[in-house]
Design an enzyme around this catalytic site. Structure first.
Site, short mmCIF file in Angstrom:
data_model
loop_
_atom_site.label_atom_id
_atom_site.label_comp_id
_atom_site.label_asym_id
_atom_site.label_seq_id
_atom_site.Cartn_x
_atom_site.Cartn_y
_atom_site.Cartn_z
N ASP A 154 -13.65 -0.20 3.85
CA ASP A 154 -13.16 -1.37 2.89
C ASP A 154 -14.22 -1.05 1.35
OD1 ASP A 154 -12.26 -3.38 1.56
OD2 ASP A 154 -13.35 -5.10 2.76
N HIS A 229 -1.17 -1.29 1.15
CA HIS A 229 -2.14 -2.49 0.42
C HIS A 229 -3.06 -1.87 -0.75
CE1 HIS A 229 -5.47 -5.40 0.13
NE2 HIS A 229 -6.43 -4.18 0.30
#
Length: 318
Positions: A154, A229
């Site tokens: 992330d 995404h």
């Protein structure tokens, strides 16, 4: 000619640490002198930070404070409002909603040691007392090599080096009333890990837009195809210039309660950038083709704040 004194920002660019705590509060409307109590506590944050950080100077302790639109005027004694400051904009897509939830003040606390975060929280809440009501308290942790609980790295797209202040801190030419500050958007996402794990790695990678093991970026989907995404979270203006935000997301969870999630927190000098990112995720590009990660990750909170400069924060008690 008088020398311009530099404005000290808050620790927006503090490094990602092993532990972080996110506290969102609302100001009590029944407790006596609640606003002045909160104002005094905010002005004391720098002193509290010194008290705690001195216990381990290598622990990268920091606390960033954000103030919501609805209480900006009274908490700052009427300081000029940042140009883009407003309440979180709820985004309703065809299938998913980025919900709006209450939040007057945000405390983003982080350190390499959980005990330092705990000690700061204790001292802070002692100062705030009955003047606030805690509407969300989330303790995050670093998961392996900076991965979320979905198993992917992330924050890969975060700016680095000099690009960090350029993306996060407002300059005089951006907004003369908000120099050194940053807009902050927070959302708490809960994951359907069972459903996610049932997809298989190849399907997961297509949704995220990166390989799971090596974190290698995959090619973009076609113009009318369902976008990944990483593509939907990339924001460009009309001239094609890409605009970054700084994500300090942290995993959180409680396996005994089957709770698994990611606390999203994004800092930016332009609030519209983060808002556009959420619009692309929840509404889709083209409309109706939402971010498929939302099928397995549900937003349960949503609040917007402005983190003023440290100088402004320190001066609230005067």
């Amino acid at each position: 000619m008088a020398r311009r004194v530099p404005i000290a920002p808050q620790a927006v660019d503090a490094p990602l640490t092993c532990s972080a705590t996110f506290i969102v509060v609302t100001i009590s409307r029944t407790a006596p002198d609640a606003v002045s109590t909160v104002r005094s506590a905010l002005a004391s944050v720098s002193d509290l930070t010194k008290n705690v950080s001195i216990r381990d100077l290598n622990a990268s302790f920091a606390c960033t404070v954000g103030i919501g639109a609805e209480v900006w005027d009274e908490l700052t004694n009427g300081l000029p409002r940042p140009a883009e400051l407003h309440a979180f904009k709820e985004v309703k897509g065809g299938k998913h909603i980025a919900v709006l939830t209450p939040g007057d003040v945000l405390f983003h606390i982080r350190a390499e040691r959980r005990d330092l975060c705990f000690e700061f929280e204790r001292q802070l809440m002692d100062l705030l007392g009955d003047a606030v009501e805690v509407v969300d308290h989330t303790v995050g942790f670093r998961y392996f090599d900076v991965r979320d609980l979905l198993g992917f790295v992330d924050g890969t797209a975060n700016p680095v080096g000099q690009a960090v202040p350029q993306a996060t801190l407002i300059a005089a030419e951006d907004d003369g009333n908000a120099v050194g500050g940053s807009y902050v958007v927070v959302q708490k996402y809960l994951h359907d890990l069972r459903g996610w794990k049932g997809l298989g790695v190849e399907r997961q990678e297509a949704i995220i837009g990166r390989t799971k093991l090596e974190n290698i970026e995959l090619d973009d989907a076609g113009e009318e195809e369902q976008k990944a995404h990483k593509t939907l979270a990339t924001i460009e203006d009309e001239e094609g210039t890409e605009h970054d935000i700084l994500r300090d997301n942290m995993p959180f969870g409680n396996p005994a309660a089957s709770e698994y999630g990611t606390y999203f927190i994004g800092y930016s000098k332009k609030l519209w950038v983060t808002e556009k990112m959420l619009e692309r995720m929840f509404v889709g590009v083209p409309e109706g083709k939402h971010d498929r990660i939302l099928d397995y990750s549900r937003a349960v909170t949503g609040s917007t704040f402005f983190a003023p400069s440290a100088d402004v924060l320190d001066g609230l008690g005067e």
